[in-house]
Design an enzyme around this catalytic site. Structure first.
Site, PDB file in Angstrom:
ATOM      1  CG  ASN A 136      -0.270  -0.110   2.523  1.00 13.55           C
ATOM      2  OD1 ASN A 136       0.817  -0.663   2.632  1.00 13.55           O
ATOM      3  ND2 ASN A 136      -0.903   0.422   3.559  1.00 13.55           N
ATOM      4  CD  GLU A 233       2.488  -0.834  10.450  1.00 17.27           C
ATOM      5  OE1 GLU A 233       1.364  -0.963  10.988  1.00 17.27           O
ATOM      6  OE2 GLU A 233       2.630  -0.586   9.246  1.00 17.27           O
ATOM      7  CB  CYS A 267      -1.957  -0.639   8.383  1.00 22.15           C
ATOM      8  SG  CYS A 267      -0.644   0.568   8.614  1.00 22.15           S
ATOM      9  CD  GLU A 452       8.488  -0.058  10.360  1.00 24.05           C
ATOM     10  OE1 GLU A 452       9.242  -0.791   9.700  1.00 24.05           O
ATOM     11  OE2 GLU A 452       7.388   0.329   9.938  1.00 24.05           O
TER      12      GLU A 452
END
Length: 487
Positions: A136, A233, A267, A452
Site C-alpha cells: 500500500n 507493523e 493499516c 518504526e
C-alpha cells in the site's frame, strides 16, 4: 516508463538475471494492463544476496558515522529531485492518484531518510537484516525500513510486495548513486515463500515486516524460532471516537480522512467511527454532503483524490465485505455500495476497466457485525452510536488489534483522558493520519511488535551491549581471601 520493464534480483549494485524460472506480470490497477515482468528470486539468488550483505557489512559498519550520514543525506537529495519520476512509478504500480504519491509518499519517505541520516548510530550492530514491504505504501515503507537499518551500519535484503514491486530497483539505484557500497542494499522479488526463506536463513540477524496480521504471525514465529530480532507493523481495526462537544465539520473531515484516503488501503484506518447518539442525524447529514468531495478520475489530474484498489484479489475481498454488510449484517447503507457505474461512468475510457469500488458508508452498525470486527482494508466506513463516553471507550477497546485510535472534541483535557484509555500504539487528537519522521509508530496487542521511525525506531536496528570497566584493575577479593573453616 516503457510499457514493459523487467525486474530482476538487484545484487552488489546492479540487477542480475534471476536463476529461477518463475515470473509474474505487474498490473496497472487503473487499466488492468501489464506494465512489467517481475522475475522471482530463486533460493540461489537469495543465498547470494545475503552473502553479498555479509561481505559488505564489515566495511559499511566501520564507515565513520559522519560519512554514512553524508551518503544518506545525498540519497535523500537525489530522492527528492526525482519526486515526479518516482511518483509516476508509484501511481502506475499502486493505482494511487499522482496528487497523493507526489505529495505524500515520496516526500514523507525522503523525510524519514533525511531524519535518520542526521541520527546515525553506532554500537552493537545486527549485520544483515531483511525488510519485507507492503503493497500500500511501497517506497515509503521501503524507506521506513532501510533508512534506520543503513544509518545504524547494517546491510539490508529488501523484498517488496509481489503486487507493487517497481519502486525497489529505483531506490537501490539511488542508494548506489549516493555512495552506498555494493552489497549494502540488495533487492529480491517473490511472494511468501521468498519471505519465509529469508526469515529462516542463518545469516539473517533481524526481520522487519509490514503486512497483515496472519502473515505477520508466521513471520514473527519463524524468526523467533531462530532467535532473530523482529519488528512487526501489522493491521488494525482502529476506532475514531467523536465526543459530544466535537465540531461536526472537523469530526466529519477526520472520519473521511480515516476511511477514504488512499482508497482506504491504510493499516491505521479508523474504520469504526463512534458517534454520540445525540448528534447522529447531524453527523450523518454532513458526512453524506461531503462525500461528493471524494473525486475519482484521471489519476494524473491534480483534482483526483481517489483511485482503484491495488489488485484483483484485494478487489474481490473488499467487494465481498461490502456485499456481506448489505446482505448478511443488514447494516444501513448510508452511501455507496456495490453499484460502481455511478463512479466509472465519469472516468476516462481507458480506466473504466480498473479495480474501482465506491466509497461506502454503513450506518446503524453493531459491534457484532463482520464489517465492524474484521479489517477490510478498503474504503468502507462503519458508524456506531453510543450513549456515554465510558461505553464508547470500552467498545473501542473490544478488539484483539491495537494499531491506531483517534478522538475528536473541543475539550482537550477530555480528549487526553480518552486517548489515555484507548489501547493503541498510534493516537491522534482532532486529526488523523499524520506521521512525521520523528514520531515513533507501532501497534499494541496483535497489531505489531516494536516501532518504526523516531529515536525508538533506530534502537530497533542495534543490539545492546553493556560493559563494566574496573578502573583499578583489581578483581573483587571476595573469592580470593582464605576464610576460616567451619569444619
Amino acid at each position: 516508463m516503457p510499457p514493459s520493464m523487467d525486474r530482476h534480483t538487484f545484487i552488489n549494485g546492479a540487477p542480475r538475471s534471476s536463476h529461477g524460472s518463475k515470473s509474474h506480470q505487474a498490473i496497472d490497477p487503473s487499466t488492468l494492463e501489464p506494465i512489467a515482468t517481475i522475475h522471482t528470486s530463486s533460493e540461489t539468488d537469495l543465498d547470494d544476496v545475503i552473502q553479498a550483505g555479509v561481505k559488505a557489512f564489515p566495511t559499511w559498519s566501520s564507515t565513520p558515522a559522519i560519512e554514512r550520514s553524508r551518503i544518506l543525506l545525498k540519497a535523500a537529495a537525489i530522492l527528492r529531485s526525482r519526486t515526479h519520476e518516482l511518483a509516476v512509478i508509484e501511481t502506475r504500480s499502486t493505482g494511487k492518484p499522482y496528487s497523493e504519491t507526489s505529495q505524500i509518499d515520496i516526500p514523507t519517505g525522503a523525510d524519514v531518510l533525511e531524519y535518520y541520516a542526521n541520527l546515525v548510530a553506532s554500537g552493537g550492530l545486527n549485520g544483515v537484516c531483511v525488510g519485507i514491504g507492503a503493497w500500500n505504501y511501497p517506497i515509503q515503507i521501503a524507506l521506513w525500513k532501510s533508512s534506520p537499518c543503513l544509518a545504524a551500519g547494517n546491510c539490508m535484503v529488501y523484498k517488496p510486495s509481489e503486487f507493487t514491486s517497481l519502486h525497489a530497483e529505483e531506490l537501490a539505484k539511488i542508494y548506489k548513486e549516493a555512495g552506498v557500497p555494493d552489497g549494502v542494499f540488495n533487492v529480491v522479488y517473490g511472494g511468501g515463500d521468498v519471505g519465509a526463506y529469508l526469515t529462516k536463513h542463518p545469516d539473517v540477524a533481524k526481520v522487519s515486516f509490514t503486512g497483515q496480521v496472519s502473515t505477520g504471525r508466521k513471520v514473527a514465529g519463524a524468526a523467533a524460532g531462530e532467535m532473530k530480532y523482529v519488528t512487526m507493523e501489522l493491521g488494525g481495526k482502529s476506532p475514531v471516537i467523536v465526543l459530544p462537544d466535537a465540531d461536526i465539520e472537523n469530526a466529519v473531515d477526520g472520519a473521511m480522512m480515516a476511511n477514504f484516503f488512499s482508497t482506504g488501503q491504510v493499516c491505521t484506518n479508523g474504520t469504526r467511527v463512534f458517534v454520540p447518539r445525540s448528534i447522529k442525524s447531524q453527523f450523518e447529514k454532513r458526512l453524506v454532503e461531503k462525500m461528493s468531495y471524494i473525486r475519482a478520475g484521471d489519476l494524473y489530474d491534480e483534482n483526483t483524490n481517489f483511485g482503484p484498489l491495488v489488485s484483483k484479489p484485494h478487489y474481490e475481498k473488499v467487494v465481498g465485505y461490502i456485499k456481506h454488510g448489505i446482505e448478511v449484517d443488514k447494516a444501513g447503507l448510508l452511501y455507496g455500495g456495490l453499484d460502481t457505474e455511478v463512479l466509472t461512468s465519469r472516468l476516462p475510457e481507458k480506466t473504466r476497466k480498473g479495480l474501482w469500488v465506491r466509497p461506502t458508508v454503513f450506518a446503524d452498525c453493531t459491534d457484532s457485525m463482520r464489517i465492524v470486527k474484521e479489517e477490510i482494508f478498503g474504503p468502507v466506513m462503519a458508524i456506531l452510536y453510543y450513549d456515554t463516553v465510558e461505553e464508547a471507550v470500552k467498545r473501542a477497546n473490544d478488539t484483539p488489534l491495537g494499531l491506531a485510535a483517534g478522538v475528536f472534541g473541543k475539550d482537550i483535557n477530555q480528549c487526553h483522558q480518552v486517548i489515555s484509555q484507548l489501547e493503541a500504539g498510534i493516537t491522534w487528537i482532532n486529526t488523523w493520519g499524520e506521521s512525521p519522521a520523528e514520531m515513533a509508530v507501532g501497534g499494541w496487542k496483535q497489531s505489531g511488535v516494536g516501532v518504526e521511525n523516531g529515536r525508538k525506531g533506530l534502537e530497533a536496528w542495534v543490539r545492546n551491549k553493556s560493559t563494566l570497566v574496573e578502573m583499578g584493575g583489581e578483581v573483587p577479593t571476595v573469592f580470593t581471601k582464605v576464610l576460616p573453616s567451619k569444619l
